[in-house]
Every structure is written in structure tokens, then in C-alpha cells.
Design an enzyme around this catalytic site. Sequence first.
Site, PDB file in Angstrom:
ATOM      1  N   HIS A 144     -71.761   3.495 -12.936  1.00 44.72           N
ATOM      2  CA  HIS A 144     -72.677   3.927 -11.878  1.00 44.72           C
ATOM      3  C   HIS A 144     -72.278   3.398 -10.503  1.00 44.72           C
ATOM      4  O   HIS A 144     -72.771   3.877  -9.492  1.00 44.72           O
ATOM      5  CB  HIS A 144     -74.133   3.566 -12.225  1.00 44.72           C
ATOM      6  CG  HIS A 144     -74.478   2.108 -12.109  1.00 44.72           C
ATOM      7  ND1 HIS A 144     -74.574   1.272 -13.193  1.00 44.72           N
ATOM      8  CD2 HIS A 144     -74.772   1.334 -11.035  1.00 44.72           C
ATOM      9  CE1 HIS A 144     -74.915   0.057 -12.799  1.00 44.72           C
ATOM     10  NE2 HIS A 144     -75.048   0.060 -11.477  1.00 44.72           N
ATOM     11  N   ASP A 177     -71.613   3.066 -19.483  1.00 49.29           N
ATOM     12  CA  ASP A 177     -71.742   2.605 -18.095  1.00 49.29           C
ATOM     13  C   ASP A 177     -70.578   1.695 -17.713  1.00 49.29           C
ATOM     14  O   ASP A 177     -70.768   0.644 -17.103  1.00 49.29           O
ATOM     15  CB  ASP A 177     -73.078   1.897 -17.856  1.00 49.29           C
ATOM     16  CG  ASP A 177     -73.374   1.741 -16.357  1.00 49.29           C
ATOM     17  OD1 ASP A 177     -72.742   2.457 -15.546  1.00 49.29           O
ATOM     18  OD2 ASP A 177     -74.225   0.909 -15.990  1.00 49.29           O
ATOM     19  N   SER A 194     -73.803  -5.094  -9.620  1.00 58.39           N
ATOM     20  CA  SER A 194     -73.340  -4.212 -10.689  1.00 58.39           C
ATOM     21  C   SER A 194     -71.826  -4.242 -10.819  1.00 58.39           C
ATOM     22  O   SER A 194     -71.104  -4.122  -9.833  1.00 58.39           O
ATOM     23  CB  SER A 194     -73.787  -2.775 -10.411  1.00 58.39           C
ATOM     24  OG  SER A 194     -75.107  -2.568 -10.798  1.00 58.39           O
TER      25      SER A 194
END
Length: 455
Positions: free
Chosen positions: A147, A185, A268
Site C-alpha cells: 500500500h 501487502d 508503513s
Amino acid sequence: MNAQGHMNAKATATALLLGSLSLGLAGCDTEPQQAATTQTQTTTNQTTANQTTPSQTTGAEPTAATSSSQDDAPDALALEAGERLQSEQNTIDVVQRFEPGLVFITTEQQVAAQDPFGMMGGGSQVQQGVGSGFFVNDAGDILTNFHVVAGEGGGSGGASKISIRVMNQDKTVEARVIGYAPQYDLALIRAEGLDKALIRPIPLGNSDNLKVGQKAIAMGAPFGLDFSVSEGIVSSTARQIPIGFSGGGEGITQKAIQTDAAINPGNSGGPLLNSAGEVIGINTQILSPSGQANGVGQSAGVGFAIPINAAKNLLPRLQAAEGGEVNLPRIGVSVGLVVQGQQGRVAVGLGALTSQGKQLLKLPDTGLVVGQVQPGTPAAAAGLKGGTRTQEFRGGVISLGGDVIVAADGQPVDALEDLQAALINKKQGDTVDLTVLRGEQKQDLTVTLDASAFQ
């Protein structure tokens, strides 16, 4: 439809009960940055416990008031100036040695512009994002979250431009995607023309050996504050949460590491390290009650990381993807219950149907209907049976006469994501134990994942 399967359409019309439970989970990348919002609002206390204050008197006896005050107050730790606790020194050593392997990632993507009234305009604008990553080998491969590089909407096209910057360097270098795996992911990128002397891989640990209470050091760029470090512990080693992106838009449930080390938007893709300086996880999500209210995720002391062993198993496939997509293993079945959703037809489990509909069709309360079984696949070799007829109802269609998968590796199945959760960390040669309902009889089948499952 044959005569046996024919029913009155009105009698079998079923109202679909499609709902979702919001967990308040948010990816820890950032929204487009504005300079005014990146300024820290906290004040750091510069006084440390291991500093001593020289006495201002020489040889004077303490007064009664002073003596009483000292008796009531606890003694300070007897640390010499510059001396540190063992845990502090360990953190400092880990950061100094391995933080150079951290990578600051920025992305750009052209998105449709909106006018002040929220309507789509004729032009476009550049949307920027930031995230984190880290070197995993001497070739300069960088592991991060999907992402982070996916761009607007998480599409397979990804961001139009990806740039990276390493520690103590002002220059950014463009990077390209080597392979991406939305369902995990995870993504692997590589910088173009980066000086090899700047490539500092961080060793990968073994997340299967983690214990609750171990030190956890998170590195990344929270809110765009690049090369930041936070520390906590491993709060749980097997928290089941939805991670990744499936075709139906639902997250695939995976085992995650829970930590209280501060993780925020921008972290992230960054590494979670243990006290040996080994990567034990990839920071990916936070539980953010405030994010549910205002749309901006913030740390509430509950963060999640993808176990590094999941990434290690996937790494060879990402490296061989040649810029393409890597999917989780497939056993070779299609879902036999499809309904009309907001964005087209979606495969769902039996829990989406009303009790009346399932009773009329003689189906269990939960489970995944097998629509078709592809020849030459692991499912076919294991003996799974597909449907023999279809039944339309208001808002969808269901395949009848075949198997209904009710459990995988002992865990209940009521959606495609549940089956995928049982497959996500499997390798070639591994097996998955399925419990199916065939008519009114339960059967246990073992599916072996051969090479075709990974193609």
C-alpha cells in the site's frame, strides 16, 4: 435447472445481509503532506536521569529541613556521567548499526482533480505519499508494504513515481517495482543507480521464535519525520487481523505481530527489529480509534507488523516477478455464491444469506460454496466436487449440488478470505486440511499444493 432443483422464485428469493465489522485498522502510510502539519508539537525534556548535578556547597552539613526532604525523597540512581543502562546501550547499538539500512520512500501519482464543490474536474493533480522500507540484500532490493507503492485506490498500476532516500543523504533516487503482492501487502522495489556503498542490508530474523515481552524497535518515517526510531515490546505473536487486499476488497486474515512501539502513518513498510538487530516484522497497520472519527490514523499503542518469515517465504517469488504480481497459492476452485455489490459481483460465503434462504436450499449456516473445480489442480486431485446446477435469486446466483467448505486447517470458513488465510503462508509441497459438507455428510479432504498452485 432440472425439475428437482426448480423452486418458486418468490419462495427462494433471499434478502442478502451484507455487513462488515469495522476494526478501526488503518495502514500506516500518510496522506498528502503539508509543511504546516509536519511540525512536532511536543517538547523533549533534555534532562536525563543519568546526569549528576554538582553540589553547590562544600563541606556544609545539611540543615534539618534539607535532611528531612532528603529522607522523604528516593535516592537517585548511582550512575556516573555518560553511563547508561544495559537496555539503553543495546538500543543505541542496534540503531547505530542498522538504521543505515532504513529507506525513506516518497511516491507521486496523477489523480483527477476536484473542484471546490467536490465534483470531478477536467484536470489532474499530483498526489504525494510517504512510507518506509529497508534493504534486504546486497543487490539493493528494498522490502516495503504494497500500500506504500500502490498509489490511489491500491490499483495494480501503482504510483507513477517512486523515489527513495537513504540515511545521511540529501539526494533522492528513483526506484522501480520488482514484484508486488497485494494479498500479502508486500512489495519489493529497487533503486536505480544507487551507489552500492550506500546499500546496507538489515539481517532477517526468525519470527517463529518470538516471545511476548521481547524488545521491539520500530524504524520509519512517522508523519514524514524520516529516520525516526521508537521502542516497545512484542505484545502478541499471533494476532489474527485482516492484512492485504483481496479481489473482493476485504482484507485477508493473517497472523500479525502486535507491538506497543509507536507506529504512525509513514511507518508503513519499515522494519521492526529485535534486540539483536534482526528484522522480525514489517510495520503495516495501527489500531486507531481516533482514525475512525477523523480519518487520520494515530498511534493508540497498538500496532501490527507482518511476521518476517511470511516475507522470507515470499521473497524468491517477488524477486522473480519481473515487475508483476505475486498471488497466494490457489487450490483450483471458484466460489459458487456470487452477489451484486456496489462495485460489481462479489463472491461471498453463506453467512451473507438469510436463514430462510439457507433452510429452503438445505444449506449450512456458514461455509464457502464450491462452484467449479478446475481439472488438473490440487482441489481436483483431492476430490473436491463442484456444483451441478445453479439457482438465481434476487441480487445473485448460487451453485448447488457440490461441496461446501466449512473449515480449513481447523479454522471456520465462511468467505474466500477465510480459505485464503489458510493458504497464505503455504509453500510448494505443503498441505491444507479441508472439512467439506457433501449433501448432509461431512468429509475431511487433504489438499496438497503442487507447482500449479503457485502459477
